[in-house]
Design a protein around this motif. Sequence first.
Motif, PDB file in Angstrom:
ATOM      1  N   LEU A 182     -10.788   2.346  -1.812  1.00  0.00           N
ATOM      2  CA  LEU A 182      -9.585   2.981  -1.285  1.00  0.00           C
ATOM      3  C   LEU A 182      -9.708   4.497  -1.307  1.00  0.00           C
ATOM      4  CD1 LEU A 182      -6.723   0.776  -2.759  1.00  0.00           C
ATOM      5  CD2 LEU A 182      -7.496   0.889  -0.391  1.00  0.00           C
ATOM      6  N   GLY A 183     -10.391   5.019  -2.321  1.00  0.00           N
ATOM      7  CA  GLY A 183     -10.606   6.457  -2.395  1.00  0.00           C
ATOM      8  C   GLY A 183     -11.415   6.965  -1.214  1.00  0.00           C
ATOM      9  N   ARG A 184     -12.436   6.202  -0.836  1.00  0.00           N
ATOM     10  CA  ARG A 184     -13.257   6.592   0.313  1.00  0.00           C
ATOM     11  C   ARG A 184     -12.475   6.481   1.618  1.00  0.00           C
ATOM     12  NH1 ARG A 184     -17.352   3.615  -2.449  1.00  0.00           N
ATOM     13  NH2 ARG A 184     -16.943   1.798  -1.119  1.00  0.00           N
ATOM     14  N   GLN A 185     -11.492   5.591   1.650  1.00  0.00           N
ATOM     15  CA  GLN A 185     -10.706   5.383   2.854  1.00  0.00           C
ATOM     16  C   GLN A 185      -9.373   6.118   2.802  1.00  0.00           C
ATOM     17  OE1 GLN A 185     -10.252   1.126   3.175  1.00  0.00           O
ATOM     18  NE2 GLN A 185     -12.142   0.902   4.318  1.00  0.00           N
ATOM     19  N   SER A 186      -9.261   7.134   1.946  1.00  0.00           N
ATOM     20  CA  SER A 186      -7.972   7.771   1.724  1.00  0.00           C
ATOM     21  C   SER A 186      -7.346   8.308   3.009  1.00  0.00           C
ATOM     22  CB  SER A 186      -8.111   8.908   0.704  1.00  0.00           C
ATOM     23  OG  SER A 186      -9.058   9.867   1.152  1.00  0.00           O
ATOM     24  N   GLN A 187      -8.182   8.697   3.971  1.00  0.00           N
ATOM     25  CA  GLN A 187      -7.667   9.177   5.244  1.00  0.00           C
ATOM     26  C   GLN A 187      -6.983   8.057   6.025  1.00  0.00           C
ATOM     27  OE1 GLN A 187      -7.748  12.304   6.590  1.00  0.00           O
ATOM     28  NE2 GLN A 187      -8.640  13.181   4.765  1.00  0.00           N
ATOM     29  N   HIS A 188      -7.300   6.806   5.677  1.00  0.00           N
ATOM     30  CA  HIS A 188      -6.800   5.659   6.432  1.00  0.00           C
ATOM     31  C   HIS A 188      -5.799   4.819   5.651  1.00  0.00           C
ATOM     32  CE1 HIS A 188     -10.760   5.674   8.989  1.00  0.00           C
ATOM     33  NE2 HIS A 188      -9.984   6.696   9.226  1.00  0.00           N
ATOM     34  N   VAL A 189      -5.324   5.325   4.533  1.00  0.00           N
ATOM     35  CA  VAL A 189      -4.393   4.572   3.699  1.00  0.00           C
ATOM     36  C   VAL A 189      -2.987   5.161   3.825  1.00  0.00           C
ATOM     37  CG1 VAL A 189      -3.786   3.858   1.360  1.00  0.00           C
ATOM     38  CG2 VAL A 189      -6.183   3.942   2.053  1.00  0.00           C
ATOM     39  N   MET A 190      -2.016   4.300   4.073  1.00  0.00           N
ATOM     40  CA  MET A 190      -0.624   4.733   4.112  1.00  0.00           C
ATOM     41  C   MET A 190       0.134   4.020   3.005  1.00  0.00           C
ATOM     42  SD  MET A 190       1.949   4.890   7.344  1.00  0.00           S
ATOM     43  CE  MET A 190       3.325   6.036   7.316  1.00  0.00           C
ATOM     44  N   ILE A 191       0.837   4.792   2.185  1.00  0.00           N
ATOM     45  CA  ILE A 191       1.566   4.258   1.040  1.00  0.00           C
ATOM     46  C   ILE A 191       3.059   4.238   1.357  1.00  0.00           C
ATOM     47  CG2 ILE A 191       2.101   4.616  -1.397  1.00  0.00           C
ATOM     48  CD1 ILE A 191      -0.576   6.148  -1.589  1.00  0.00           C
ATOM     49  N   ILE A 192       3.719   3.157   0.969  1.00  0.00           N
ATOM     50  CA  ILE A 192       5.168   3.072   1.129  1.00  0.00           C
ATOM     51  C   ILE A 192       5.830   3.493  -0.172  1.00  0.00           C
ATOM     52  CG2 ILE A 192       7.125   1.610   1.734  1.00  0.00           C
ATOM     53  CD1 ILE A 192       5.042   1.929   3.943  1.00  0.00           C
ATOM     54  N   ALA A 193       6.714   4.463  -0.087  1.00  0.00           N
ATOM     55  CA  ALA A 193       7.441   4.944  -1.267  1.00  0.00           C
ATOM     56  C   ALA A 193       8.923   4.673  -1.074  1.00  0.00           C
ATOM     57  CB  ALA A 193       7.193   6.442  -1.467  1.00  0.00           C
ATOM     58  N   GLY A 194       9.591   4.252  -2.152  1.00  0.00           N
ATOM     59  CA  GLY A 194      11.014   3.994  -2.083  1.00  0.00           C
ATOM     60  C   GLY A 194      11.327   2.644  -1.456  1.00  0.00           C
ATOM     61  N   SER A 195      12.617   2.369  -1.316  1.00  0.00           N
ATOM     62  CA  SER A 195      13.079   1.117  -0.728  1.00  0.00           C
ATOM     63  C   SER A 195      14.561   1.241  -0.410  1.00  0.00           C
ATOM     64  CB  SER A 195      12.855  -0.053  -1.692  1.00  0.00           C
ATOM     65  OG  SER A 195      13.527  -1.207  -1.235  1.00  0.00           O
ATOM     66  N   PRO A 196      15.014   0.678   0.714  1.00  0.00           N
ATOM     67  CA  PRO A 196      16.455   0.722   1.010  1.00  0.00           C
ATOM     68  C   PRO A 196      17.275  -0.076   0.001  1.00  0.00           C
ATOM     69  CG  PRO A 196      15.284  -0.685   2.590  1.00  0.00           C
ATOM     70  CD  PRO A 196      14.241   0.046   1.793  1.00  0.00           C
ATOM     71  N   LYS A 197      16.628  -0.986  -0.735  1.00  0.00           N
ATOM     72  CA  LYS A 197      17.342  -1.795  -1.720  1.00  0.00           C
ATOM     73  C   LYS A 197      17.693  -1.012  -2.976  1.00  0.00           C
ATOM     74  CE  LYS A 197      15.541  -6.287  -0.281  1.00  0.00           C
ATOM     75  NZ  LYS A 197      14.839  -7.525  -0.698  1.00  0.00           N
ATOM     76  N   LEU A 198      17.122   0.186  -3.135  1.00  0.00           N
ATOM     77  CA  LEU A 198      17.448   1.001  -4.309  1.00  0.00           C
ATOM     78  C   LEU A 198      18.816   1.664  -4.191  1.00  0.00           C
ATOM     79  CD1 LEU A 198      13.973   2.725  -4.951  1.00  0.00           C
ATOM     80  CD2 LEU A 198      14.969   0.764  -6.149  1.00  0.00           C
ATOM     81  N   ASN A 199      19.356   1.720  -2.941  1.00  0.00           N
ATOM     82  CA  ASN A 199      20.703   2.275  -2.715  1.00  0.00           C
ATOM     83  C   ASN A 199      20.872   3.670  -3.323  1.00  0.00           C
ATOM     84  OD1 ASN A 199      21.609  -0.082  -1.352  1.00  0.00           O
ATOM     85  ND2 ASN A 199      22.035  -1.079  -3.319  1.00  0.00           N
ATOM     86  N   VAL A 200      19.943   4.565  -2.978  1.00  0.00           N
ATOM     87  CA  VAL A 200      19.980   5.914  -3.567  1.00  0.00           C
ATOM     88  C   VAL A 200      21.232   6.681  -3.178  1.00  0.00           C
ATOM     89  CG1 VAL A 200      17.473   6.112  -3.753  1.00  0.00           C
ATOM     90  CG2 VAL A 200      18.590   6.824  -1.651  1.00  0.00           C
TER      91      VAL A 200
END
Length: 274
Positions: A182-200
């Motif tokens: 994953l480190g080598r592919q870091s340019q091609h990795v998309m991370i999801i942060a947060g969630s609508p279920k957290l009701n911020v």
Amino acid sequence: MVEDSNGLRSIFLEELWNSPPRIMEPTCPIYDAPSNSDMVRHRIILSCDQVEKLKKWAGTKCKSIGLETLHLSTFVVTCSLIWVCKVKSKDPDTEVTDPKDDDSYCLTFLADCRNRSKLSVPSTYFGNCLTICHVELQKEKLVGENGILEAVSAIGGEVRGLRGDPLKGFEWIVSGRRRRELGRQSQHVMIIAGSPKLNVYETDFGWGRPKMSEILHADDAGAMCLSDCRNQERGGIEVGLALSAIQMKKFNAILDEQLGDIDIVVPHRILYTI
């Protein structure tokens, strides 16, 4: 608390034992963003009606071309739409690639395992019980004619798999070898942060609900940030991205085109510099 049928305990201990010692200091300096930074933040707001229309379109189109739709949720269709638009907006002239890279793109997100029947975590448990979900697709599928549908099928299948064994393959994901890949592919990795279920936006510490919620590390991590909507009915979703000004312009044009093809009105958006 749960039966360790996959032998994860020994795997975790071995990884910790073989990991180099870490100094308990920040790994990167804390600094203000430079005034000449070309990064901009983009906030997209999809209403409940727009999300439902996207779900209906994805379900019908997937069926017509023979793709499985194991799980059609707000999370699945939203991530699929934004992931495809972001991959398409990348500039091939500036993108760094590895000669060994087969042009596969990765989407990574966390999932709550507390209510999964396989684990049966007690309702009195207070704390995190998370697993890592990992979706991988070839670039040619993501940028192709049915890119959003391919993403819907792949992400939906990963989410549906949590109903069976939420920790299936977890030993491989947390292994040192996988982290290096994953480190080598870091340019091609998309991370999801947060969630609508957290009701911020329902949070109130005594001075009212927040007017805007931000996830600060999204700038460096290249993350897609998800939350509920402050001024929308339940079922809507708010998406945050941070990209260069040039890529953001391309992203917006591609997003408008994709939504136009689905006959969805262009969503409300907020764009501002970092």
